[in-house]
Design an enzyme around this catalytic site. Structure first.
Site, PDB file in Angstrom:
ATOM      1  N   HIS A  72       0.851  -1.197   0.000  1.00 12.12           N
ATOM      2  CA  HIS A  72       0.000   0.000   0.000  1.00 12.12           C
ATOM      3  C   HIS A  72       0.888   1.249   0.000  1.00 12.12           C
ATOM      4  O   HIS A  72       1.793   1.359   0.829  1.00 12.12           O
ATOM      5  CB  HIS A  72      -0.902   0.033   1.236  1.00 12.12           C
ATOM      6  CG  HIS A  72      -2.050  -0.920   1.180  1.00 12.12           C
ATOM      7  ND1 HIS A  72      -3.199  -0.753   1.903  1.00 12.12           N
ATOM      8  CD2 HIS A  72      -2.223  -2.054   0.453  1.00 12.12           C
ATOM      9  CE1 HIS A  72      -4.049  -1.738   1.642  1.00 12.12           C
ATOM     10  NE2 HIS A  72      -3.481  -2.546   0.768  1.00 12.12           N
ATOM     11  N   TYR A 201      -8.982   5.382   7.763  1.00 15.67           N
ATOM     12  CA  TYR A 201      -9.103   5.718   9.190  1.00 15.67           C
ATOM     13  C   TYR A 201     -10.172   6.800   9.298  1.00 15.67           C
ATOM     14  O   TYR A 201     -10.015   7.878   8.743  1.00 15.67           O
ATOM     15  CB  TYR A 201      -7.783   6.264   9.730  1.00 15.67           C
ATOM     16  CG  TYR A 201      -6.683   5.243   9.839  1.00 15.67           C
ATOM     17  CD1 TYR A 201      -5.932   4.851   8.728  1.00 15.67           C
ATOM     18  CD2 TYR A 201      -6.377   4.649  11.061  1.00 15.67           C
ATOM     19  CE1 TYR A 201      -4.918   3.904   8.827  1.00 15.67           C
ATOM     20  CE2 TYR A 201      -5.357   3.708  11.181  1.00 15.67           C
ATOM     21  CZ  TYR A 201      -4.645   3.342  10.051  1.00 15.67           C
ATOM     22  OH  TYR A 201      -3.645   2.394  10.158  1.00 15.67           O
ATOM     23  N   PRO A 293      -3.476   0.166  18.782  1.00 15.19           N
ATOM     24  CA  PRO A 293      -3.155  -0.216  17.396  1.00 15.19           C
ATOM     25  C   PRO A 293      -3.474   0.850  16.342  1.00 15.19           C
ATOM     26  O   PRO A 293      -3.225   0.652  15.177  1.00 15.19           O
ATOM     27  CB  PRO A 293      -3.971  -1.478  17.162  1.00 15.19           C
ATOM     28  CG  PRO A 293      -4.979  -1.519  18.232  1.00 15.19           C
ATOM     29  CD  PRO A 293      -4.469  -0.714  19.365  1.00 15.19           C
ATOM     30  N   LYS A 297       1.644   0.029  15.139  1.00 18.91           N
ATOM     31  CA  LYS A 297       3.062  -0.018  15.533  1.00 18.91           C
ATOM     32  C   LYS A 297       3.464  -1.264  16.332  1.00 18.91           C
ATOM     33  O   LYS A 297       4.640  -1.599  16.422  1.00 18.91           O
ATOM     34  CB  LYS A 297       3.384   1.214  16.395  1.00 18.91           C
ATOM     35  CG  LYS A 297       3.416   2.496  15.602  1.00 18.91           C
ATOM     36  CD  LYS A 297       4.588   2.530  14.645  1.00 18.91           C
ATOM     37  CE  LYS A 297       4.423   3.610  13.607  1.00 18.91           C
ATOM     38  NZ  LYS A 297       4.677   3.118  12.257  1.00 18.91           N
ATOM     39  N   TYR A 385       4.023   6.957  10.206  1.00 19.12           N
ATOM     40  CA  TYR A 385       3.223   5.773   9.865  1.00 19.12           C
ATOM     41  C   TYR A 385       4.084   4.695   9.199  1.00 19.12           C
ATOM     42  O   TYR A 385       3.993   3.516   9.535  1.00 19.12           O
ATOM     43  CB  TYR A 385       2.069   6.173   8.936  1.00 19.12           C
ATOM     44  CG  TYR A 385       1.033   5.089   8.770  1.00 19.12           C
ATOM     45  CD1 TYR A 385       1.092   4.190   7.713  1.00 19.12           C
ATOM     46  CD2 TYR A 385      -0.001   4.931   9.699  1.00 19.12           C
ATOM     47  CE1 TYR A 385       0.156   3.178   7.570  1.00 19.12           C
ATOM     48  CE2 TYR A 385      -0.953   3.922   9.556  1.00 19.12           C
ATOM     49  CZ  TYR A 385      -0.858   3.055   8.495  1.00 19.12           C
ATOM     50  OH  TYR A 385      -1.788   2.038   8.355  1.00 19.12           O
TER      51      TYR A 385
HETATM   52  P1  FAS Z   1       2.829 -11.503  21.584  1.00 20.71           P
HETATM   53  O1  FAS Z   1       1.829 -11.198  22.662  1.00 20.71           O
HETATM   54  O2  FAS Z   1       2.402 -11.522  20.169  1.00 20.71           O
HETATM   55  O3  FAS Z   1       3.475 -12.951  21.858  1.00 20.71           O
HETATM   56  C1  FAS Z   1       3.756 -13.397  23.171  1.00 20.71           C
HETATM   57  C2  FAS Z   1       3.744 -14.905  23.143  1.00 20.71           C
HETATM   58  O4  FAS Z   1       4.168 -15.359  24.436  1.00 20.71           O
HETATM   59  C3  FAS Z   1       2.351 -15.474  22.894  1.00 20.71           C
HETATM   60  O5  FAS Z   1       2.398 -16.438  21.876  1.00 20.71           O
HETATM   61  C4  FAS Z   1       1.972 -16.083  24.236  1.00 20.71           C
HETATM   62  O6  FAS Z   1       1.180 -17.248  24.103  1.00 20.71           O
HETATM   63  C5  FAS Z   1       3.329 -16.406  24.833  1.00 20.71           C
HETATM   64  N1  FAS Z   1       3.330 -16.444  26.303  1.00 20.71           N
HETATM   65  C6  FAS Z   1       2.704 -15.611  27.157  1.00 20.71           C
HETATM   66  N2  FAS Z   1       2.956 -15.977  28.433  1.00 20.71           N
HETATM   67  C7  FAS Z   1       3.772 -17.068  28.375  1.00 20.71           C
HETATM   68  C8  FAS Z   1       4.375 -17.898  29.347  1.00 20.71           C
HETATM   69  N3  FAS Z   1       4.186 -17.674  30.656  1.00 20.71           N
HETATM   70  N4  FAS Z   1       5.144 -18.948  28.946  1.00 20.71           N
HETATM   71  C9  FAS Z   1       5.348 -19.155  27.607  1.00 20.71           C
HETATM   72  N5  FAS Z   1       4.795 -18.406  26.633  1.00 20.71           N
HETATM   73  C10 FAS Z   1       4.020 -17.375  27.022  1.00 20.71           C
HETATM   74  N6  FAS Z   1      -0.779  -4.510  16.720  1.00 20.71           N
HETATM   75  C11 FAS Z   1      -0.945  -3.829  15.570  1.00 20.71           C
HETATM   76  O7  FAS Z   1       0.006  -3.225  15.083  1.00 20.71           O
HETATM   77  N7  FAS Z   1      -2.189  -3.818  14.934  1.00 20.71           N
HETATM   78  C12 FAS Z   1      -3.260  -4.509  15.441  1.00 20.71           C
HETATM   79  O8  FAS Z   1      -4.342  -4.478  14.870  1.00 20.71           O
HETATM   80  C13 FAS Z   1      -3.111  -5.246  16.625  1.00 20.71           C
HETATM   81  N8  FAS Z   1      -4.146  -5.983  17.120  1.00 20.71           N
HETATM   82  C14 FAS Z   1      -3.966  -6.684  18.295  1.00 20.71           C
HETATM   83  C15 FAS Z   1      -5.012  -7.467  18.847  1.00 20.71           C
HETATM   84  C16 FAS Z   1      -4.836  -8.172  20.039  1.00 20.71           C
HETATM   85  C17 FAS Z   1      -5.969  -9.004  20.619  1.00 20.71           C
HETATM   86  C18 FAS Z   1      -3.590  -8.094  20.717  1.00 20.71           C
HETATM   87  C19 FAS Z   1      -3.404  -8.804  22.056  1.00 20.71           C
HETATM   88  C20 FAS Z   1      -2.556  -7.336  20.180  1.00 20.71           C
HETATM   89  C21 FAS Z   1      -2.729  -6.642  18.960  1.00 20.71           C
HETATM   90  N9  FAS Z   1      -1.707  -5.900  18.385  1.00 20.71           N
HETATM   91  C22 FAS Z   1      -1.842  -5.206  17.233  1.00 20.71           C
HETATM   92  C23 FAS Z   1      -0.420  -5.855  18.991  1.00 20.71           C
HETATM   93  C24 FAS Z   1       0.304  -7.117  18.597  1.00 20.71           C
HETATM   94  O9  FAS Z   1       0.415  -7.190  17.204  1.00 20.71           O
HETATM   95  C25 FAS Z   1       1.616  -7.088  19.321  1.00 20.71           C
HETATM   96  O10 FAS Z   1       2.268  -5.834  19.206  1.00 20.71           O
HETATM   97  C26 FAS Z   1       2.546  -8.181  18.861  1.00 20.71           C
HETATM   98  O11 FAS Z   1       1.848  -9.394  18.924  1.00 20.71           O
HETATM   99  C27 FAS Z   1       3.765  -8.148  19.776  1.00 20.71           C
HETATM  100  O12 FAS Z   1       4.471  -9.308  19.576  1.00 20.71           O
HETATM  101  P2  FAS Z   1       5.198 -10.037  20.809  1.00 20.71           P
HETATM  102  O13 FAS Z   1       5.957  -9.032  21.578  1.00 20.71           O
HETATM  103  O14 FAS Z   1       5.892 -11.196  20.218  1.00 20.71           O
HETATM  104  O15 FAS Z   1       4.042 -10.488  21.812  1.00 20.71           O
HETATM  105  C1  PHB Z   2      -5.266  -4.374  10.882  1.00 19.54           C
HETATM  106  O1  PHB Z   2      -5.393  -4.628   9.679  1.00 19.54           O
HETATM  107  O2  PHB Z   2      -5.471  -5.214  11.783  1.00 19.54           O
HETATM  108  C2  PHB Z   2      -4.838  -2.988  11.299  1.00 19.54           C
HETATM  109  C3  PHB Z   2      -4.418  -2.094  10.339  1.00 19.54           C
HETATM  110  C4  PHB Z   2      -4.022  -0.817  10.726  1.00 19.54           C
HETATM  111  C5  PHB Z   2      -4.080  -0.462  12.057  1.00 19.54           C
HETATM  112  C6  PHB Z   2      -4.516  -1.373  13.023  1.00 19.54           C
HETATM  113  C7  PHB Z   2      -4.905  -2.646  12.637  1.00 19.54           C
HETATM  114  O3  PHB Z   2      -3.703   0.794  12.439  1.00 19.54           O
END
Ligand code: FAS
Ligand code: PHB
Length: 389
Positions: A72, A201, A293, A297, A385
Site C-alpha cells: 500500500h 481511518y 493499534p 506499531k 506511519y
Molecule cells: P505476543 O503477545 O504476540 O506474543 C507473546 C507470546 O508469548 C504469545 O504467543 C503467548 O502465548 C506467549 N506467552 C505468554 N505468556 C507465556 C508464558 N508464561 N510462557 C510461555 N509463553 C508465554 N498490533 C498492531 O500493530 N495492529 C493490530 O491491529 C493489533 N491488534 C492486536 C489485537 C490483540 C488481541 C492483541 C493482544 C494485540 C494486537 N496488536 C496489534 C499488537 C500485537 O500485534 C503485538 O504488538 C505483537 O503481537 C507483539 O508481539 P510479541 O511481543 O511477540 O508479543
Molecule cells: C489491521 O489490519 O489489523 C490494522 C491495520 C491498521 C491499524 C490497526 C490494525 O492501524
C-alpha cells in the site's frame, strides 16, 4: 537442558529473535505456552512497516509476505463526510505491506522448524531463576514432565501478560508508564471483496472506524466501542448500521457487506516498562511496551526490539563485548517512545472521547483539516506511519 539463549514466547518477537540468532550461529530454545495451531490462527496486527518488510526479507522469511501481502502506497483519512488520501510513498519514499501477523508467525515457525530449531509448544509453569547471575535458568513443564533449561541469557518475549516482566528484579524501582483509554476496538473479519484499495481511518461523532484488509476475499474492519461491551450485544445488522453511519460520505463510496465470521473486542492502552534489561534478563516486544493499534506499531516495535537484541548478542558471542547489550534498553526506548507518541496522537485524533468539550471536538476536526491541507503535517504523519525513523 542447556542453550545459549532461552526465549519465552513464540510471538513475532520470540520467533524472529530465534531466527535472527540462528542466522548468526547462536543457539536458542523458544518456550511457548500455547499450541502451534493456536498461535498460527490468532488474528492480530495487519500492517508491516518498510523496515519490518526489509528485516524479514533479509532474514530469508519474507517470500510469502512479498507474494501474498498487499503493498500500500497510501492511506485515507475520513471525516466530515469526505475521504482524504495521504500519499505515503510520495511523501516519504516508503510504503507499507498489509500482511496478517498470524501469517508472519507461520513463516517464522516454518523457518525455525526447517532449521531444526527448538520451539517447544504448550509448555506450562514457566519460571525464571538466577537471572542476575551468569547462569540464569528457566524451569517449566512440558508433556507432563518438569524440566530446567540453563542458558547464558533469558529473553522475555512473552507479551503483556507474560511472566518475564514480573520476574525483573527490584520491581519497586521500575518505572512504568501507562494510559488506559476509555474505549476498545470491536474487530470483525468479513468474507467480501475489499471496499477500498487502501486503509481508511475514519473520525466521526459516533466514534472511530477503520477499514483494513487481510486478503482479496477477507476484510478486517474495526469500530470504537465500550471496552466492557460484549460481541453478543452486536448483531450483524447492528454492526453494519454502525459502520455505515461512521463511514458516511458525500462521494458515493459505500462499504461492502459480507458474511461476518469473527468478532472480538480488544482493550486500548499505552504502556512502557523500564528498564528493558537487568543482569541476564531482557524484555522485547509487548512484554515491555504496548501501543493502541491506531498507529499500527505494535508488531513493528517488537521487530525493531529484537533486531537490536540480536545485534547485541552477536557482538557478545563474536567479540566478547557487552557494549551493545548494555545499551539495549536506552537504544530501544528511543524508537519506542516515538512510536508511543505517534500511536497516542493517532488515537487522540481519531477517537471520540465522551468527556471532550465541544471546543476539543472542533480542535480534532481542525487538526485533521490541517493534516490534509498541509504538506508538512501530512509528511509528519506519513513518516511516523511508515516508520521512517
Ligand atoms: P505476543 O503477545 O504476540 O506474543 C507473546 C507470546 O508469548 C504469545 O504467543 C503467548 O502465548 C506467549 N506467552 C505468554 N505468556 C507465556 C508464558 N508464561 N510462557 C510461555 N509463553 C508465554 N498490533 C498492531 O500493530 N495492529 C493490530 O491491529 C493489533 N491488534 C492486536 C489485537 C490483540 C488481541 C492483541 C493482544 C494485540 C494486537 N496488536 C496489534 C499488537 C500485537 O500485534 C503485538 O504488538 C505483537 O503481537 C507483539 O508481539 P510479541 O511481543 O511477540 O508479543
Ligand atoms: C489491521 O489490519 O489489523 C490494522 C491495520 C491498521 C491499524 C490497526 C490494525 O492501524
Amino acid at each position: 537442558m542447556r542453550t545459549q539463549i532461552a526465549i519465552i514466547g513464540a510471538g513475532p518477537a520470540g520467533l524472529l529473535l530465534s531466527h535472527l540468532l540462528h542466522l548468526e550461529g547462536i543457539e536458542s530454545v523458544v518456550l511457548e505456552a500455547r499450541s502451534r495451531t493456536d498461535i498460527e490462527s490468532t488474528i492480530r496486527a495487519g500492517v508491516l512497516e518498510q523496515g519490518t518488510m526489509d528485516i524479514l526479507t533479509q532474514a530469508g522469511v519474507g517470500e510469502r509476505m512479498r507474494s501474498e501481502g498487499a503493498l500500500h502506497h497510501g492511506i485515507e483519512l475520513a471525516f466530515d463526510g469526505a475521504r482524504h488520501r495521504i500519499d505515503l510513498s510520495e511523501l516519504t519514499g516508503k510504503a507499507i505491506t498489509v500482511y496478517p501477523q498470524h501469517e508472519v508467525i507461520k513463516d517464522l515457525v516454518a523457518a525455525r522448524l526447517a532449521a531444526k530449531g527448538s520451539v517447544l509448544f504448550e509448555v506450562a509453569d514457566v519460571e525464571l531463576h538466577d537471572t542476575q547471575t551468569l547462569r540464569p535458568r528457566v524451569s517449566y513443564r512440558h508433556g507432563g514432565e518438569a524440566y530446567t533449561l540453563e542458558a547464558d541469557f533469558i529473553i522475555g518475549c512473552d507479551g503483556y501478560h507474560g511472566v518475564a516482566r514480573p520476574a525483573m528484579p527490584a520491581q519497586e524501582l521500575r518505572k512504568n508508564f501507562q494510559r488506559i483509554y476509555p474505549f476498545g476496538w470491536f474487530g470483525i473479519l468479513v468474507e467480501s471483496a475489499p471496499s477500498s484499495e487502501e486503509l481508511i481511518y475514519a473520525q466521526h461523532d459516533r466514534g472511530y472506524a477503520l477499514v483494513s484488509t487481510r486478503t482479496p476475499t477477507v476484510q478486517r474492519l474495526y469500530f470504537q466501542c465500550d471496552p466492557s461491551d460484549h460481541v453478543d450485544n452486536w448483531s450483524d445488522d447492528r454492526i453494519w448500521a454502525e459502520l455505515h453511519a461512521r463511514l458516511e460520505n458525500h462521494d458515493g463510496w459505500k462499504l461492502k457487506e459480507g458474511h461476518i465470521f469473527q468478532k472480538n473486542i480488544i482493550g486500548m492502552r499505552s504502556f512502557v516498562s523500564t528498564p528493558m534489561q537487568a543482569g541476564r534478563l531482557f524484555l522485547a516486544g509487548d512484554a515491555a511496551h504496548i501501543v493502541p493499534p491506531t498507529g499500527a506499531k505494535g508488531l513493528n516495535l517488537a521487530v525493531s526490539d529484537v533486531q537490536l537484541l540480536a545485534r547485541g548478542l552477536e557482538q557478545f558471542y563474536r567479540q566478547g563485548s557487552e557494549e551493545r547489550l548494555n545499551g539495549y534498553s536506552d537504544a530501544a526506548l528511543k524508537r519506542i517512545w516515538r512510536a508511543e507518541y505517534f500511536s497516542w496522537t493517532m488515537t487522540r485524533l481519531l477517537h471520540t472521547f465522551a468527556d471532550a468539550t465541544p471546543f476539543e471536538r472542533e480542535m480534532q476536526r481542525a487538526e485533521l483539516a490541517n493534516i490534509v491541507n498541509s504538506r508538512a503535517m501530512a509528511t509528519a504523519l506519513a513518516e511516523n506511519y511508515v516508520g521512517a525513523f
